[in-house]
Design an enzyme around this catalytic site. Structure first.
Site, PDB file in Angstrom:
ATOM      1  N   GLY A   1       1.366   4.393   3.894  1.00  0.00           N
ATOM      2  CA  GLY A   1       2.389   3.690   3.126  1.00  0.00           C
ATOM      3  C   GLY A   1       3.228   4.632   2.296  1.00  0.00           C
ATOM      4  O   GLY A   1       4.451   4.470   2.186  1.00  0.00           O
TER       5      GLY A   1
ATOM      6  N   GLY B   1       0.810  -1.210   0.000  1.00  0.00           N
ATOM      7  CA  GLY B   1       0.000   0.000   0.000  1.00  0.00           C
ATOM      8  C   GLY B   1       0.839   1.252   0.000  1.00  0.00           C
ATOM      9  O   GLY B   1       0.500   2.251   0.628  1.00  0.00           O
ATOM     10  N   ALA B   2       1.944   1.232  -0.746  1.00  0.00           N
ATOM     11  CA  ALA B   2       2.937   2.311  -0.674  1.00  0.00           C
ATOM     12  C   ALA B   2       2.564   3.542  -1.484  1.00  0.00           C
ATOM     13  O   ALA B   2       3.246   4.553  -1.388  1.00  0.00           O
ATOM     14  CB  ALA B   2       4.294   1.780  -1.149  1.00  0.00           C
ATOM     15  N   ASN B   3       1.500   3.480  -2.256  1.00  0.00           N
ATOM     16  CA  ASN B   3       1.193   4.597  -3.155  1.00  0.00           C
ATOM     17  C   ASN B   3       0.346   5.689  -2.512  1.00  0.00           C
ATOM     18  O   ASN B   3       0.156   6.747  -3.106  1.00  0.00           O
ATOM     19  CB  ASN B   3       0.489   4.102  -4.419  1.00  0.00           C
ATOM     20  CG  ASN B   3      -0.808   3.382  -4.123  1.00  0.00           C
ATOM     21  OD1 ASN B   3      -0.780   2.223  -3.719  1.00  0.00           O
ATOM     22  ND2 ASN B   3      -1.942   4.050  -4.305  1.00  0.00           N
TER      23      ASN B   3
ATOM     24  N   GLY C   1      -1.459   7.433   1.473  1.00  0.00           N
ATOM     25  CA  GLY C   1      -1.633   7.430   2.916  1.00  0.00           C
ATOM     26  C   GLY C   1      -0.379   7.134   3.706  1.00  0.00           C
ATOM     27  O   GLY C   1       0.712   7.644   3.430  1.00  0.00           O
TER      28      GLY C   1
ATOM     29  N   TYR D   1     -13.942  -5.187  10.317  1.00  0.00           N
ATOM     30  CA  TYR D   1     -12.672  -4.472  10.346  1.00  0.00           C
ATOM     31  C   TYR D   1     -11.931  -4.745  11.650  1.00  0.00           C
ATOM     32  O   TYR D   1     -10.725  -5.034  11.654  1.00  0.00           O
ATOM     33  CB  TYR D   1     -12.913  -2.974  10.177  1.00  0.00           C
ATOM     34  CG  TYR D   1     -11.648  -2.146  10.228  1.00  0.00           C
ATOM     35  CD1 TYR D   1     -10.688  -2.253   9.236  1.00  0.00           C
ATOM     36  CD2 TYR D   1     -11.420  -1.250  11.270  1.00  0.00           C
ATOM     37  CE1 TYR D   1      -9.524  -1.498   9.275  1.00  0.00           C
ATOM     38  CE2 TYR D   1     -10.273  -0.485  11.317  1.00  0.00           C
ATOM     39  CZ  TYR D   1      -9.318  -0.612  10.321  1.00  0.00           C
ATOM     40  OH  TYR D   1      -8.165   0.133  10.377  1.00  0.00           O
TER      41      TYR D   1
ATOM     42  N   SER E   1      -4.734  -1.458  14.196  1.00  0.00           N
ATOM     43  CA  SER E   1      -5.543  -0.274  14.449  1.00  0.00           C
ATOM     44  C   SER E   1      -6.044  -0.333  15.875  1.00  0.00           C
ATOM     45  O   SER E   1      -6.273  -1.419  16.426  1.00  0.00           O
ATOM     46  CB  SER E   1      -6.742  -0.235  13.495  1.00  0.00           C
ATOM     47  OG  SER E   1      -7.733   0.677  13.936  1.00  0.00           O
TER      48      SER E   1
END
Length: 310
Positions: free
Chosen positions: A28, A22-24, A26, A177, A152
């Site tokens: 990440g 998820g590096a693209n 937020g 979640y 979280s």
């Protein structure tokens, strides 16, 4: 609380290879930026390779010397996870830090390519599989290596419903979640225990960002078409949340702090643990349940087909 700790406090990362899922966007994205600024080579594992390339170019505009590689890794598809792991093994001789960061939050019920409830499938099972497939490279790299799994604070309301893991009988988006985030912790702690038992130099840690303003909060309301919920979420982000760069600090701390032990949980130490500098914290009592952790581990191996050689 380590009140003065920030991204500048990280050690030099020259020579380190780091995977961030998820590096693209937020958290990440911010973590990738800081790892690269400190000299690390970051493999950006993204569901969309195109968005990953765009994010990498944005980072290079500020950090022209940033060492970044972008690869597709869709955690909602175990075949994509396996393809990423195969490509990684043939391309990169070492792995120092694996950041299990990507996730989805409180979305309407849907299923992954393999038929898992999406939040459990992406947040937990996808990362469980990825870690297992990359673990040999982590252990072979030499010296201390780390797996950092992003949880979280919402995990505190979570329970693992082994009778209905996929939410087929009953589904609440926030309960699902919370279950996935509790699963992240049970996995992180059990992995560390198993690594210690083998005498491995690889550590497993967990973290949470507190309340950080990212696109993650928007997706559930947008998928429901709920303008009211979207407005409420945006108002909360504006009034309470810290920015994503600050929210990434617990992940950076867990990944790089030289004094941290395996099996730790890192989160913001400020107001209600929602903001502020990172510190070592204690997660919910359920997250330390060894029996649930072993049971979840066995179920996860069965569902993913990824068996850990520990």
């Amino acid at each position: 609380m380590t009140a003065n700790w920030d991204a500048e406090s990280m050690p030099d990362l020259s020579g380190a290879t780091i995977v961030v899922t998820g590096a693209n966007s937020g958290l990440g994205y911010e973590a990738t930026h800081e790892f690269a600024r400190k000299g690390g080579h970051v493999i950006m594992a993204c569901r969309s390779e195109e968005r990953g390339r765009e994010a990498a170019e944005t980072i290079r505009e500020e950090l022209p010397s940033a060492s970044l590689s972008v690869h597709e890794c869709d955690l909602a598809d175990l075949e994509s996870v396996r393809a990423f792991a195969r490509e990684f093994e043939t391309t990169y001789p070492s792995l120092h830090v694996l950041c299990n960061n990507a996730g989805v939050m409180a979305i309407p019920r849907s299923e992954t390519e393999q038929g898992f409830e999406t939040q459990f499938g992406v947040n937990h099972l996808g990362h469980f599989a990825l870690t297992g497939l990359l673990l040999d490279r982590l252990r072979e790299t030499g010296g201390e290596t780390r797996v950092v799994t992003q949880s979280s604070a919402v995990h505190e309301r979570g329970e693992i419903d082994f009778a209905d893991l996929q939410g087929e009988d009953e589904y609440d988006s926030w309960d699902a979640y919370a279950q996935s985030k509790l699963a992240n912790l049970l996995f992180a702690y059990e992995l560390d225990r198993r690594l210690r038992a083998t005498g491995s130099d690889t550590k497993s840690l967990a973290c949470h960002p507190g309340y950080a303003a990212t696109d993650l909060q928007r997706r559930g309301p947008e998928m429901r078409g709920s303008r009211l919920r979207l407005f409420a979420m945006e108002a909360m982000n504006a009034l309470i949340a810290q920015d994503a760069r600050t929210g990434a600090l617990p992940l950076l701390y867990a990944a790089t702090n030289l004094d941290i032990e395996g099996g730790e949980y890192v989160g913001p130490g400020g107001f209600r643990n929602m903001r502020g500098a990172p510190e070592i914290q204690r997660s919910s009592e359920l997250s330390y349940d060894h029996e649930d952790a072993r049971r979840l581990w066995n179920v996860s191996e069965e569902l993913t087909g990824v068996a850990y050689q520990l």
